[in-house]
Design a protein around this motif. Structure first.
Motif, short mmCIF file in Angstrom:
data_model
loop_
_atom_site.label_atom_id
_atom_site.label_comp_id
_atom_site.label_asym_id
_atom_site.label_seq_id
_atom_site.Cartn_x
_atom_site.Cartn_y
_atom_site.Cartn_z
N GLU A 59 -12.62 46.65 34.37
CA GLU A 59 -12.03 46.32 33.07
C GLU A 59 -11.64 47.65 32.44
OE1 GLU A 59 -15.15 43.84 31.36
OE2 GLU A 59 -15.21 42.66 33.19
N HIS A 87 -21.56 44.61 38.16
CA HIS A 87 -21.36 43.83 36.94
C HIS A 87 -22.64 43.64 36.13
CE1 HIS A 87 -20.45 40.10 34.64
NE2 HIS A 87 -19.25 40.61 34.60
N HIS A 93 -17.86 47.73 32.31
CA HIS A 93 -17.44 47.04 33.53
C HIS A 93 -16.21 47.75 34.10
CE1 HIS A 93 -19.70 43.04 32.66
NE2 HIS A 93 -20.47 43.98 33.16
N HIS A 96 -14.96 44.43 26.68
CA HIS A 96 -14.76 43.88 28.03
C HIS A 96 -13.35 43.31 28.14
CE1 HIS A 96 -19.05 43.85 29.41
NE2 HIS A 96 -19.15 44.18 28.14
N GLU A 128 -13.83 40.18 24.78
CA GLU A 128 -13.14 40.07 26.06
C GLU A 128 -11.66 40.12 25.71
OE1 GLU A 128 -14.49 40.06 28.93
OE2 GLU A 128 -16.44 39.05 28.85
ZN LIG Z 1 -16.98 42.60 31.43
#
Ligand SMILES: [Zn+2]
Length: 1006
Positions: free
Chosen positions: A179, A251, A176, A284, A360
């Motif tokens: 990110e 995304h 992503h 992420h 994340e």
């Molecule tokens: Zn992500």
């Protein structure tokens, strides 16, 4: 308490417990640096300077070991990893990884393929010198564990291999693009793993091969770095959002693990499997501070092995514990990510007998250090987050890198401590996949050789090959028994006391040449998951599915797939196919060539390919000799037999030569000039459409809503305007207005010295803010009025309705309806419409909650819903079905309501029609091509709750607009490379753009 004093206590505790002179047991290696190894003082000082508080770091990363021969990331970055203001391009990251490879035998870099734009992807292996020297031998051992058939499922042999093998842990970064932190974290991680002599890191290096793809979305990374550089050059301005990541999708690029349409997915899976890795860990950055969503929330995907579920719990829980012990706040697992959809990149591992993981962490969308204020939902304490993030903190990219590296190092260490278990599980999961037919079943999935949609069947089988699923082809015809379908017990109201009829078992014959996907293979799991049906209960406690709830590929492709539990299928004579046989071409003799229409997208490719041929569509079914042809059959002239034969073979289309043209009404099939419109709001949904058109080799002019407005005469240049969905829920207002220009600065999407990679090959603008505008609205209106065809879907359909391009059509949003990326039943209403050519009455379609269309025959009035509740009589005399009476006068006759189905426009009554210019003449009314099925037939796969809200409403509409047409979709016909069944609804509209009125019935209307 700072983590250092805490750690001191921990060490004290260990030394107290351990008896003098005895080394720490396996699993108790202290996470601390080797005091004998010097540190890089300057680098370490900067790490500490850029870390905004000591508790945002750990004893694993708050220093950098020094090396005389191996360069630190500073040589490429000009500063330390995670330094403010620094984001390297992919090529800088690669440059550093290759410097490492040159400087130490503990690092090896391999190229793993290229992106859609031709940029390289790499994988970096870091391990001990000995491990990297013995890579090939180790690979052979792991390959045997990965495919237990090679050792005849011999557990003793597997034990031996487990004892000798070095496992592979694969880490992937920055799929992503906004990110941004992973590449620098992974550069520094590679350095640490290669250089650090602490026992903790040595354990990892000696025991595990760490494989790293530092940049997964390479095209998007370079664009993102461009944007960030523009931001650094214009620090006071707003900077443009990253509207394009890769060539096609943003995304969603980590939602491609089922369809395998993107190169990055293919490259990562090929690498993962070539290295026989046990873990795929994707990084992420959208949740503070480290959310290990590996464990996730229910419902879990039904096709993963419970062994994996156990591994998720083990790894997730331990990971949180390790970081919490370092005193790092905001580290947790579980959370709101459900583990249902197998579409995510890391799920490639879950579906191929490995372990999927995802972090994340907290990124700043660039390398600025910023004060970050969280939402209550983010900093609140809950059962799975006893040590939540701080409500407010100064946050740096270095903090993010600290969390990423600490999480990975502790994961790698724990993985190494338990590697025998994980390797044995790896073997067991493979073995259980092979034993599927005799365990839970099924035995196989069969694709019949006589599927009329052969080219689409081939496309689906190609997806399976990309998934590394083994496919076989039966060399003789065969017969299997199918399980009896149990009759459902009727509900309370319909309970007549009769017993349900005993269901009789059925059977089926398959012709020779049918494709068989055997379930006694190591990757049976992914085939089973993709081909089976999904049921998400409306009563599920999980009320917010994280992504699609269904993906049944046979339904989404419109291909016959039979789930066979009869194990006899496995002894049918068959041969492995590694490449699909070429098929199709011209049969028979004669001057006219016919291709029966089964809504195969390849027909559109053929139309564009045979530029000079005359192609006509039969407006009625017909028969010629033994052949029955359906409505929409292509009749081709003006092309040499050999040219047509070659084209048809390359596309997998069957052509029949006829001795004479059939006596059936026809109209031309065109290769229209297409204006393909995107917004500057989002390009993701349209990206999937673009990808589909490119794969079908259908040309178009790609333009923004801004550019469309500047074309003086759209009708002179284009036959069709294709306006795919924006996000699915973008308002008409946002599409027209764009982003306000009354304040702020221009947001350029342009090549500038700071943004050399930005434009790519697609589109540019000096200011992304202005939308379609009122001029654009007028352009669309006059395009349709003057005979053009505007094709829209979901939110662009709502736009078309809102700006008055679809008379008599209204839309509403759902109230209680919940169709979350599900597969629903639709029904063909108007078989004579060219849009419907090739389809059967029942069409399975991907749907994500509508919109709910209604059609009316009068402007400005909402359709009356004539449900049973409307037809009930008022309280009065008699029984329910008797007429009422009024005392003192004879009963008057109640006029019959004209009966119309819910998807149809009700006929206006005489009273309504009187002197009413708002009544739409029949020829101008919306034509319903496809409608949603009745409530009970709506759910096919996935979640359908309160489906009655959308049941029977139109799903695809053809609305006359001036002398042109506006075609509206409530379903999304082109989605994630997974919905080939509905592509032809779009392609038929394109090819029949000037004959859409064919077959229109209006005689019985007034
Ligand atoms: Zn992500």
């Amino acid at each position: 308490m700072g983590h250092k004093s805490w750690l001191g206590l921990l060490l004290l505790l260990f030394t107290t417990i351990a008896t003098g002179g005895i080394a720490l047991a396996d699993g108790e290696t202290s996470p601390a640096r080797d005091p004998k190894q010097p540190i890089d003082e300057a680098y370490t000082a900067k790490i500490r300077k850029y870390t905004t508080a000591p508790y945002f770091s750990s004893p694993l990363v708050d220093y950098l070991p020094a090396s005389k021969s191996v360069p630190t990331p500073e040589v490429v970055l000009g500063d330390v990893a995670g330094a403010p203001g620094i984001l390297p391009y992919a090529e800088d990251v690669y440059k550093y990884m290759r410097l490492l490879e040159k400087a130490t035998p503990r690092v090896k870099v391999v190229s793993i393929g290229t992106t859609e734009e031709g940029r390289e992807m790499i994988a970096v292996a870091v391990s001990s010198e000995a491990n990297l020297k013995n890579l090939e031998l180790n690979r052979q051992r792991l390959a045997k564990l990965a495919d237990p058939r090679t050792i005849h499922l011999d557990d003793a042999e597997a034990e031996k291999l487990v004892a000798e093998s070095v496992p592979v842990y694969y880490i992937t970064g920055t799929i992503h693009s906004p990110e941004t932190g992973a590449p620098t974290a992974l550069m520094e991680l590679a350095y640490r793993l290669a250089v650090d002599e602490s026992p903790y890191v040595r354990d990892i290096r000696d025991g595990v091969i760490t494989l790293i793809t530092p940049v997964v979305e390479v095209d998007g990374r370079d664009r993102m770095v461009d944007i960030y550089k523009w931001h650094l050059a214009h620090p006071k301005d707003f900077y443009p959002p990253l509207i394009y990541w890769g060539k096609y999708v943003a995304h969603d690029n980590n939602r491609d693990a089922m369809g395998m349409t993107l190169k990055l997915t293919q490259n990562v899976l090929n690498t993962y499997l070539a290295w026989n890795a046990q873990v795929l860990h994707d990084l992420h950055e959208s949740v503070p501070y480290l959310y290990d969503n590996t464990v996730g929330d229910a419902p879990y995907n039904a096709w993963v092995d419970p062994i994996l579920v156990d591994e998720w719990q083990m790894i997730g829980a331990r990971n949180v514990a390790d970081l919490t012990k370092f005193g790092m706040p905001g580290v947790f697992t579980h959370g709101d990510f459900d583990t249902w959809s197998p579409g995510y990149l890391m799920f490639l591992a879950a579906m191929h007998n490995g372990i999927s993981r995802l972090y994340e962490t907290f990124g700043n969308g660039g390398a600025d250090t910023r004060e970050r204020t969280l939402e209550p939902g983010e900093y609140g304490r809950t059962w799975y987050r006893p040590n939540p993030p701080l409500p407010k903190a100064l946050w740096s990219q270095r903090n993010n890198n600290n969390y990423e590296e600490t999480g990975l190092l502790t994961s790698l260490h724990y993985f190494n401590e338990n590697k025998r278990l994980f390797l044995k599980n790896f073997y067991l999961k493979g073995k259980r996949s092979i034993q599927k037919p005799s365990a839970e079943g099924p035995a196989a999935y069969v694709f019949p050789a006589d599927d009329p949609r052969a080219s689409v069947q081939a496309d689906l089988l190609r997806v399976m090959l990309k998934q590394h699923v083994e496919i076989s082809r039966a060399t003789s015809s065969f017969h299997v028994s199918l399980p009896a379908k149990k009759e459902k017990k009727t509900g309370k109201s319909g309970d007549s006391g009769e017993k349900p009829k005993p269901a009789s078992p059925t059977s089926r014959d398959f012709p020779a040449g049918s494709y068989v996907i055997r379930m006694d293979q190591p990757y049976s799991r992914v085939a089973d998951a993709l081909l089976d049906y999904q049921f998400w209960s409306p009563e599920d406690p999980q009320t917010t599915p994280y992504d699609d709830t269904a993906w049944t590929f046979g339904e989404l492709f419109g291909v016959q797939v039979t789930r066979v539990t009869d194990s006899k299928v496995l002894s049918v004579p068959m041969e492995r196919v590694t490449e699909l046989r070429s098929f199709g071409g011209v049969q028979g003799e004669g001057p006219v060539f016919a291709i029966d229409n089964h809504a195969e997208p390849a027909l559109a490719t053929l139309r564009y390919h045979l530029k000079d041929a005359t192609i006509e569509a039969a407006e009625e079914p017909f028969q010629s000799g033994d052949h029955k042809f359906s409505r929409g059959t292509f009749l081709i002239r003006g092309v040499g037999r050999s040219d047509l034969d070659a084209a048809a073979k390359s596309l997998g289309l069957n052509v029949v030569a006829l001795s004479s043209a059939p006596g059936v009404k026809t109209h031309p099939v065109r290769a229209p000039r297409i204006a393909y419109v995107h917004t500057w709001i989002s390009t993701q949904s349209e990206g999937w459409w673009r990808l589909a058109l490119d794969n079908l080799q259908i040309p178009y002019d790609y333009m923004s809503t801004q550019a469309l407005t500047k074309i003086p005469d759209l009708n002179a240049k284009y036959d069709v305007i294709l306006f795919p969905p924006v996000t699915g829920n973008t308002s008409a207002n946002a599409i027209v207005q764009g982003t306000p220009t009354a304040w702020g600065n221009a947001l350029p999407w342009l090549n500038t010295p700071e943004t050399p990679n930005l434009v790519g090959k697609y589109d540019s603008t000096p200011d992304m803010r202005p939308g379609l505008g009122w001029d654009g609205v007028a352009k669309l209106q006059s395009f349709a009025r003057n005979g053009g065809v505007l094709l829209t879907a979901i939110d662009t359909s709502q736009l078309a309705i809102s700006i008055g391009l679809a008379n008599g059509v209204t839309f509403s949003s759902s109230e209680k309806l919940k169709i979350v990326g599900s597969i629903v039943g639709t029904r063909l209403v108007d078989t004579a419409s060219p849009i419907a050519y090739g389809y059967d009455e029942k069409v399975s379609a991907y749907c994500d909650n509508g919109p709910i269309f209604s059609v009316n025959s009068m402007l400005g009035s909402r359709r009356r819903r004539l449900g049973p509740e409307m037809n009930t009589r008022p309280t009065g005399r008699g029984t329910k079905d008797d007429p009422d009476f009024v005392i003192g006068r004879p009963a008057s006759e109640v006029p019959d309501e004209p009966e119309k189905e819910l998807w149809e426009a009700p006929q206006p009554t005489d009273d309504q029609s009187f002197n009413n210019p708002r009544v739409i003449p029949p020829a101008n009314r919306a034509r319903v091509i496809l409608r949603y099925a009745d409530s009970k037939d709506l759910p096919i796969s996935g979640l359908v709750e309160n489906g009655n809200e959308i049941a029977q409403h139109p799903a695809v509409l053809d609305v006359p607009s001036g002398s042109g047409h506006v075609v509206l979709f409530s379903i999304n016909p082109v989605y994630r490379g997974e919905t080939e069944n509905t592509y032809s609804l779009v392609l038929n509209t394109l090819m029949n753009f000037d004959s859409l009125n064919v077959g229109r019935k209006e005689a019985d209307e007034k």
